[in-house]
Scaffold this active site. Structure first.
Site, PDB file in Angstrom:
ATOM      1  N   GLU A 174      -1.795  -1.161  13.318  1.00  0.00           N
ATOM      2  CA  GLU A 174      -3.050  -0.923  12.610  1.00  0.00           C
ATOM      3  C   GLU A 174      -4.227  -1.507  13.389  1.00  0.00           C
ATOM      4  O   GLU A 174      -5.304  -0.932  13.442  1.00  0.00           O
ATOM      5  CB  GLU A 174      -2.969  -1.602  11.232  1.00  0.00           C
ATOM      6  CG  GLU A 174      -4.213  -1.454  10.389  1.00  0.00           C
ATOM      7  CD  GLU A 174      -4.014  -2.028   8.987  1.00  0.00           C
ATOM      8  OE1 GLU A 174      -3.152  -2.903   8.817  1.00  0.00           O
ATOM      9  OE2 GLU A 174      -4.730  -1.599   8.076  1.00  0.00           O
ATOM     10  N   HIS A 191       1.287   1.829  11.561  1.00  0.00           N
ATOM     11  CA  HIS A 191       0.116   2.507  11.007  1.00  0.00           C
ATOM     12  C   HIS A 191      -0.234   3.621  11.982  1.00  0.00           C
ATOM     13  O   HIS A 191      -0.723   3.360  13.060  1.00  0.00           O
ATOM     14  CB  HIS A 191      -1.022   1.487  10.975  1.00  0.00           C
ATOM     15  CG  HIS A 191      -1.723   1.372   9.683  1.00  0.00           C
ATOM     16  ND1 HIS A 191      -1.176   0.737   8.602  1.00  0.00           N
ATOM     17  CD2 HIS A 191      -2.954   1.781   9.280  1.00  0.00           C
ATOM     18  CE1 HIS A 191      -2.043   0.760   7.595  1.00  0.00           C
ATOM     19  NE2 HIS A 191      -3.123   1.408   7.982  1.00  0.00           N
ATOM     20  N   GLU A 199       0.866  -1.185   0.000  1.00  0.00           N
ATOM     21  CA  GLU A 199       0.000   0.000   0.000  1.00  0.00           C
ATOM     22  C   GLU A 199       0.901   1.234   0.000  1.00  0.00           C
ATOM     23  O   GLU A 199       1.176   1.798  -1.025  1.00  0.00           O
ATOM     24  CB  GLU A 199      -0.944   0.002   1.196  1.00  0.00           C
ATOM     25  CG  GLU A 199      -1.977  -1.104   1.090  1.00  0.00           C
ATOM     26  CD  GLU A 199      -3.332  -0.735   1.642  1.00  0.00           C
ATOM     27  OE1 GLU A 199      -3.895   0.306   1.306  1.00  0.00           O
ATOM     28  OE2 GLU A 199      -3.834  -1.560   2.442  1.00  0.00           O
TER      29      GLU A 199
END
Ligand code: BGC
Length: 726
Positions: free
Chosen positions: A607, A628, A339
């Site tokens: 995350e 994250h 990502e």
């Protein structure tokens, strides 16, 4: 001056395939050089050399923008390089963010290609400009393959025997713009803390810190011997190297030795990692062969926090590392898996904490310019900036609201109206876009949303928490509309139409989502959101706050919130009569909580609340980043509530110091560097009293609020004693 406008884009012959080209040309100088400037850019990323010496320390230039409309160019003063009667200029280029797996489906132009112009003013006052054009030569460089996700293959045995003519490309429609954001640079170097064998027998280095950057190594080898490194953030429950959460991102560095003693670091890729597996290493590896180089955009540190609780201190450090790891030219969701993109929702929730930790004004302004450039005529913006999805992508609620929240946050933290001036139209367009979405103007009750992304009250196998996504969308609509009013007023505009809109949203919200004393989503996130956005006014606010407190208590003082509820929940409690409960949530050590990952050894923000479960097993590899920053938004609570440093005016020209004293801390302290100087607020327990120390910088006024007093002071240092039992 824009000498670069006289240069041409040049590329290597197509036959180079994946191999990164080196472009080169030698020039003669007419005389002594008084000054010289180099302007340079690439479709891809470049390194630039004069006489084989790197011209700058910038990495990954020209940076990542919405390349369809804007490509940055850099300008370097190269006077000191031009001392002889000739020089050669060379550019080494890789695909970077322009091509490769991340964006090749978006940009169809030849990549990498480069463009450069070198302006020389001679001592006799005459000028000369040297530009890239068809007379340049290009050779296959030692980087045989590079990809942001997949890493790099480097063959040090290269000899540059074969040079081709560079191909001149037709001019594109994109615009070259001077660099806007800060450069990406090497920021610090960490040495490995261990080299060990896993139960599977693999040799693994531990750098002791999850970070973003690359590994620099030295090796002594025979010609053709190989070094191959793989990267991981965590070990699995058996202590083995774990890469599944990188998904398809290979993150492999593969180096073919020249023979003898050699040193290497990647050129066009970076990795997110704590552990490095030595898949192949000539001879016996030693710790001293390796360094981890931490790489991110230049940002000046502005905020500091510390307290008597070591776990909270580690949490705060993890937030800082999350920011370092994800502020690499754009704000990314994560730096390791396939990502590494500018997810708007993540940036929006973390923006306030980020703006206090470091000065992020230039960094975010550049990103917001891209946001603006990708906003559609309808006002919709893509969910990722720069957009990597379909051009017509439309961000859902709480993601697209970055268009309003981020510029406002920058203005609130730094007090510079320029960012509002630049973004105001885009902010307004976003709010007008939402207005056009719902079944009625004041509701956003249509379309697909992420809702409370990763909320723990989600149904089995769902990423979306239980809170009604339309309730969230409408609450965010209210938040954006009210911030737009503030922004417009700061710019001297008449915002009465939008004030009417915010009131209409408020009444439509409660009409639709309130039943008696409850909200239709009876969840932590729903109550936290109506309180934190200011939707709920007294006396209803008190009722909702009581329900929120009840839900948390029923849940044994644990969070159930995701991306939307988490940044709000401590504020909602602390500002509506439950500061002790807020601190209890902050100090919760059991899963799910902010301190649970710390106790599990986290060195960054995860995350998922349960990225690594107590038994060492993992949440699904599908969505399990260990770097994250979103939940790191909690850091702003530490500065602004626990230590109580709050702006009463944008830019902290007027401040309020209103700390939350709590017996569970012996001391806390925070400072924040404003344009006026440093604000400091710290308190400590001293027998039966709290001793609060406040520093107010010159040119700034402060309201100091303790449980029993309120005083307004000018700049200076103050010590205030507050009895625990008045
Ligand atoms: C990203 C998130 C992002 C989300 C939106 C994920 O894959 O990593 O942080 O906000 O998608 O759904």
């Amino acid at each position: 001056m824009r000498w670069i406008d006289h240069a041409r884009w040049i590329a290597a012959p197509q036959s180079f395939g994946e191999i990164c080209p080196i472009f080169r040309k030698a020039y003669s100088l007419r005389g002594r050089v008084r000054e010289a400037f180099l302007q340079v850019s690439a479709k891809g990323i470049y390194e630039v050399f004069i006489n084989s010496v790197p011209v700058s320390k910038d990495l990954f230039a020209p940076g990542w923008t919405n390349y369809h409309s804007r490509i940055q160019f850099q300008e370097y003063d190269v006077t000191a390089f031009l001392t002889g009667s000739s020089f050669h200029l060379a550019l080494h280029a890789g695909k970077g963010w322009y091509g490769g797996r991340l964006t090749h489906h978006i940009y169809q132009d030849r990549c990498p290609s480069v463009i450069a112009a070198l302006f020389v003013r001679y001592a006799d006052g005459t000028d000369e400009v040297f530009v890239t054009d068809g007379s340049w030569k290009v050779a296959e460089g030692p980087v045989k393959f590079s990809d942001i996700y997949d890493g790099e293959v480097y063959d040090a045995r290269i000899n540059f025997s074969k040079w081709f003519s560079a191909e001149v490309l037709p001019a594109g429609t994109e615009i070259l713009v001077p660099q806007e954001g800060p450069p990406v640079r090497e920021q610090q170097v960490l040495c490995p803390i261990a080299l060990f064998r896993t139960p599977k027998g693999e040799a693994v280095l531990d750098f002791g810190q999850n970070l973003t950057g690359y590994v620099r190594f030295t090796v002594t080898a025979n010609v053709g011997e190989e070094v191959r490194l793989s990267f991981a953030e965590v070990l699995d429950k058996d202590g083995n190297f774990y890469t599944e959460n990188y998904r398809s991102a290979q993150s492999i560095i593969h180096y073919f030795c020249r023979g003898g003693e050699e040193a290497y670091q990647p050129h066009f890729s970076f990795q997110g990692f704590r552990y490095v597996r030595l898949d192949s290493w000539p001879g016996e590896p030693q710790l001293k062969n390796f360094q981890a180089v931490v790489v991110h955009s230049d940002m000046k540190r502005t905020g500091y926090f510390a307290c008597s609780n070591p776990l909270v201190n580690s949490l705060y450090q993890n937030v800082l590392w999350g920011q370092r790891g994800n502020f690499l030219d754009i704000p990314t969701d994560c730096p390791q898996r396939d990502e590494r993109m500018g997810w708007t929702g993540d940036a929006q929730v973390f923006c306030r904490a980020a703006s206090l930790n470091f000065n992020i004004l230039p960094f975010f302004r550049k990103w917001l310019h891209d946001l603006k450039s990708q906003q559609q005529p309808s006002g919709a913006i893509p969910r990722i900036i720069p957009n990597c999805l379909a051009p017509e992508d439309e961000a859902p609620a709480a993601w697209g609201d970055a268009a309003v929240i981020c510029p406002w946050q920058l203005y609130e933290t730094y007090g510079d109206p320029q960012v509002l001036l630049e973004q105001f139209d885009s902010m307004k367009k976003w709010v007008d876009y939402i207005r056009a979405q719902g079944t009625e103007e004041a509701l956003w009750n249509t379309g697909e949303h992420y809702g409370d992304w990763l909320g723990l009250d989600a149904e089995e196998c769902s990423y979306t928490g239980r809170t009604d996504p339309y309730l969230i969308a409408t609450a965010y609509f209210y938040r954006s509309a009210s911030l737009l009013c503030k922004a417009g007023e700061a710019l001297g505009k008449d915002m009465s139409e939008y004030h009417r809109l915010t009131e209409a949203i408020r009444s439509a919200f409660f009409h639709t989502y309130q039943r008696g004393n409850r909200l239709t989503s009876d969840t932590q996130t729903a109550y936290a959101l109506v309180l934190d956005t200011g939707l709920a006014e007294e006396p209803a606010a008190a009722v909702f706050a009581a329900r929120l407190a009840e839900l948390i208590t029923q849940n044994h003082c644990h969070l159930q919130t995701g991306f939307v509820g988490t940044p709000c929940i401590l504020y909602a409690l602390a500002e509506h009569g439950y500061p002790e409960l807020a601190i209890s949530l902050l100090l919760q050590e059991e899963y799910p909580s902010w301190l649970y990952p710390v106790k599990m050894g986290a060195t960054t923000i995860w995350e998922h609340w349960d990225g690594l479960k107590p038994d060492g097993s993992m949440w699904s590899p599908d969505m399990n980043s260990f770097n994250h920053y979103a939940y790191g938004s909690v850091a702003d609570f530490l500065y602004s509530k626990l230590c109580g440093i709050q702006p009463l005016e944008p830019g902290y020209a007027q401040i309020r110091i209103a700390p939350l004293f709590d017996q569970r801390f012996d001391w806390v302290e925070a400072s924040f560097q404003t344009q006026f100087g440093e604000i400091y607020s710290g308190w400590r327990k001293d027998r039966e009293q709290w001793v609060l120390t406040v520093h107010v910088p010159l040119g700034c006024k402060a309201e100091i609020i303790t449980p029993y007093t309120c005083q307004t002071v000018d700049s200076g240092t103050y010590q205030i004693e507050v009895s625990m039992n008045p």
